[in-house]
Write a protein that holds these residues in place. Structure first.
Motif, mmCIF file in Angstrom:
data_model
loop_
_atom_site.group_PDB
_atom_site.id
_atom_site.type_symbol
_atom_site.label_atom_id
_atom_site.label_comp_id
_atom_site.label_asym_id
_atom_site.label_seq_id
_atom_site.Cartn_x
_atom_site.Cartn_y
_atom_site.Cartn_z
ATOM 1 N N MET A 189 33.837 46.401 28.641
ATOM 2 C CA MET A 189 34.336 47.282 27.583
ATOM 3 C C MET A 189 34.041 48.745 27.888
ATOM 4 S SD MET A 189 33.268 44.884 24.338
ATOM 5 C CE MET A 189 33.649 46.076 23.048
ATOM 6 N N GLN A 190 32.874 49.004 28.477
ATOM 7 C CA GLN A 190 32.548 50.376 28.868
ATOM 8 C C GLN A 190 33.543 50.882 29.917
ATOM 9 O OE1 GLN A 190 28.505 50.202 30.236
ATOM 10 N NE2 GLN A 190 27.632 50.208 28.182
ATOM 11 N N MET A 191 33.889 49.998 30.866
ATOM 12 C CA MET A 191 34.865 50.372 31.893
ATOM 13 C C MET A 191 36.235 50.637 31.276
ATOM 14 S SD MET A 191 33.993 47.720 34.992
ATOM 15 C CE MET A 191 32.376 47.606 35.728
ATOM 16 N N LEU A 192 36.637 49.779 30.343
ATOM 17 C CA LEU A 192 37.933 49.966 29.685
ATOM 18 C C LEU A 192 37.970 51.281 28.910
ATOM 19 C CD1 LEU A 192 38.743 46.380 28.339
ATOM 20 C CD2 LEU A 192 39.974 47.625 30.130
ATOM 21 N N LYS A 193 36.871 51.578 28.219
ATOM 22 C CA LYS A 193 36.804 52.833 27.473
ATOM 23 C C LYS A 193 36.937 54.022 28.410
ATOM 24 C CE LYS A 193 33.953 55.326 24.117
ATOM 25 N NZ LYS A 193 32.687 55.307 23.321
ATOM 26 N N ARG A 194 36.249 53.951 29.550
ATOM 27 C CA ARG A 194 36.329 55.031 30.545
ATOM 28 C C ARG A 194 37.741 55.145 31.120
ATOM 29 N NH1 ARG A 194 35.899 59.656 32.041
ATOM 30 N NH2 ARG A 194 35.214 60.191 34.144
ATOM 31 N N SER A 195 38.459 54.012 31.190
ATOM 32 C CA SER A 195 39.816 54.024 31.743
ATOM 33 C C SER A 195 40.844 54.559 30.751
ATOM 34 C CB SER A 195 40.223 52.614 32.171
ATOM 35 O OG SER A 195 40.547 51.805 31.045
ATOM 36 N N GLY A 196 40.452 54.678 29.476
ATOM 37 C CA GLY A 196 41.361 55.262 28.489
ATOM 38 C C GLY A 196 41.705 54.377 27.308
ATOM 39 N N ILE A 197 41.187 53.169 27.272
ATOM 40 C CA ILE A 197 41.445 52.293 26.129
ATOM 41 C C ILE A 197 40.599 52.772 24.951
ATOM 42 C CG2 ILE A 197 41.339 49.933 25.229
ATOM 43 C CD1 ILE A 197 43.430 50.331 27.411
ATOM 44 N N SER A 198 41.235 53.009 23.817
ATOM 45 C CA SER A 198 40.518 53.524 22.653
ATOM 46 C C SER A 198 39.663 52.439 22.018
ATOM 47 C CB SER A 198 41.510 54.056 21.615
ATOM 48 O OG SER A 198 42.278 52.992 21.072
ATOM 49 N N GLN A 199 38.626 52.876 21.294
ATOM 50 C CA GLN A 199 37.769 51.933 20.574
ATOM 51 C C GLN A 199 38.581 51.166 19.531
ATOM 52 O OE1 GLN A 199 34.535 51.678 21.614
ATOM 53 N NE2 GLN A 199 34.464 49.818 20.365
ATOM 54 N N GLU A 200 39.557 51.837 18.947
ATOM 55 C CA GLU A 200 40.397 51.219 17.924
ATOM 56 C C GLU A 200 41.163 50.016 18.470
ATOM 57 O OE1 GLU A 200 44.136 52.475 14.980
ATOM 58 O OE2 GLU A 200 43.357 53.897 16.467
ATOM 59 N N ASN A 201 41.599 50.114 19.725
ATOM 60 C CA ASN A 201 42.410 49.050 20.331
ATOM 61 C C ASN A 201 41.611 48.099 21.216
ATOM 62 O OD1 ASN A 201 44.891 49.852 19.197
ATOM 63 N ND2 ASN A 201 45.129 51.454 20.759
ATOM 64 N N MET A 202 40.306 48.330 21.331
ATOM 65 C CA MET A 202 39.498 47.591 22.297
ATOM 66 C C MET A 202 39.566 46.078 22.085
ATOM 67 S SD MET A 202 37.582 47.976 24.976
ATOM 68 C CE MET A 202 37.152 49.726 24.926
ATOM 69 N N MET A 203 39.321 45.615 20.873
ATOM 70 C CA MET A 203 39.286 44.176 20.626
ATOM 71 C C MET A 203 40.673 43.539 20.777
ATOM 72 S SD MET A 203 36.237 43.408 20.419
ATOM 73 C CE MET A 203 34.646 44.177 20.166
ATOM 74 N N ASP A 204 41.720 44.269 20.376
ATOM 75 C CA ASP A 204 43.079 43.742 20.562
ATOM 76 C C ASP A 204 43.404 43.608 22.044
ATOM 77 O OD1 ASP A 204 43.575 43.569 17.858
ATOM 78 O OD2 ASP A 204 44.482 45.555 17.724
#
Length: 287
Positions: A189-204
């Protein structure tokens, strides 16, 4: 079988509540913190005992649900009471320790065992633990050990008798499968956040991937369920991943990736997905 709990934490509450729902006679709770014992007693409509001796006198199955560090001292305290121990079963619920922590009670004639559900208790409400689906392991010694098997049969659980010398490895496996799985997800999840995925969309973003992966593992096992560049022998993609992690400057991410990558190469060879030469090339990339 009359059951009493020494130790009034979340495990004791969850187990007591669950066993009550199955028709088990729960006497109640004893704890160093009387407020905790009283709270659990109210929540389960049972009793709060003023001392371990009072509980042990009435219970036929005494469950020690304290912290692991307290089990030995609780057992030694119980062994000092003059009770008909040959009629009693004393179990602790530590995943890592064997029943030998209770040897002082075995010396008095009690049946002793360790009893462990392979499930994560976490912080969800006691109704959310799904204990009816848990797989149990146990081991111990004494003339009433068969009664524990009968108890598990009564509850409808699948279970296995485990070698006490392997309990630490068993618990290590549980730690990897549950605790470290959560950590692995957090790292991704940390990697995804760094790649540009927002916290709002993380679980989806995560949910379909995780659910489908787990579904495939349950249906076919790890060898058939594995996907990704290592299963295809795609060394170039592995190189790109490593370059990306180096660019981020996160040595912790890089170490996790390499460790998991090497284990995945081993699995791919085991599954017959890649040949030894391809595996060697991938191992070199992951050094």
């Amino acid at each position: 079988m009359k059951v009493g709990f020494i130790g009034a934490g979340k495990v004791a509450l969850a187990m007591g509540n669950y066993w009550l729902s199955k028709g088990v006679a729960i006497l109640g709770y004893s704890s160093r913190n009387m407020d905790s014992a009283q709270k659990h007693a109210v929540l389960t409509n049972t009793r709060a005992f003023t001392s371990p001796a009072a509980l042990a006198e009435e219970a036929t199955l005494i469950m020690i649900t304290t912290s692991d560090d307290a089990i030995l001292s609780v057992a030694e305290t119980l062994a000092g009471f003059s009770l008909p121990w040959e009629q009693k079963i004393v179990c602790h619920m530590s995943g890592a320790h064997s029943s030998q922590l209770l040897s002082s009670l075995s010396d008095k004639g009690a049946t002793i065992c360790s009893f462990h559900p392979m499930i994560s208790f976490g912080t969800v409400p006691m109704s959310g633990f799904n204990l009816d689906k848990a797989f149990f392991t146990f081991e111990g010694t004494g003339q009433r050990l068969k009664d524990i098997e009968s108890f598990l049969h009564f509850l409808g659980h699948r279970y296995e008798l485990i070698d006490p010398d392997q309990k630490v490895l068993y618990h290590t496996a549980a730690c990897v499968l549950s605790n470290y799985f959560v950590t692995l997800l957090n790292t991704g999840m940390q990697m995804l956040k760094r790649s540009g995925i927002s916290q709002e969309n993380m679980m989806d973003c995560l949910k379909p991937l995780i659910e489908k992966t787990w579904e495939n593992v349950l249906k076919t096992g790890p060898e058939s369920a594995m996907t990704g560049p290592i299963s295809r022998g795609d060394a170039r993609t592995i190189q790109l991943h490593l370059e990306s992690l180096l660019k981020e400057g996160r040595s912790d991410w890089l170490e996790i990736y390499k460790t998991m990558g090497k284990a995945t190469v081993e699995l791919a060879v085991q599954a017959g997905r890649i040949d030894p030469e391809t595996a060697d090339n991938l191992y070199k990339e992951l050094q």
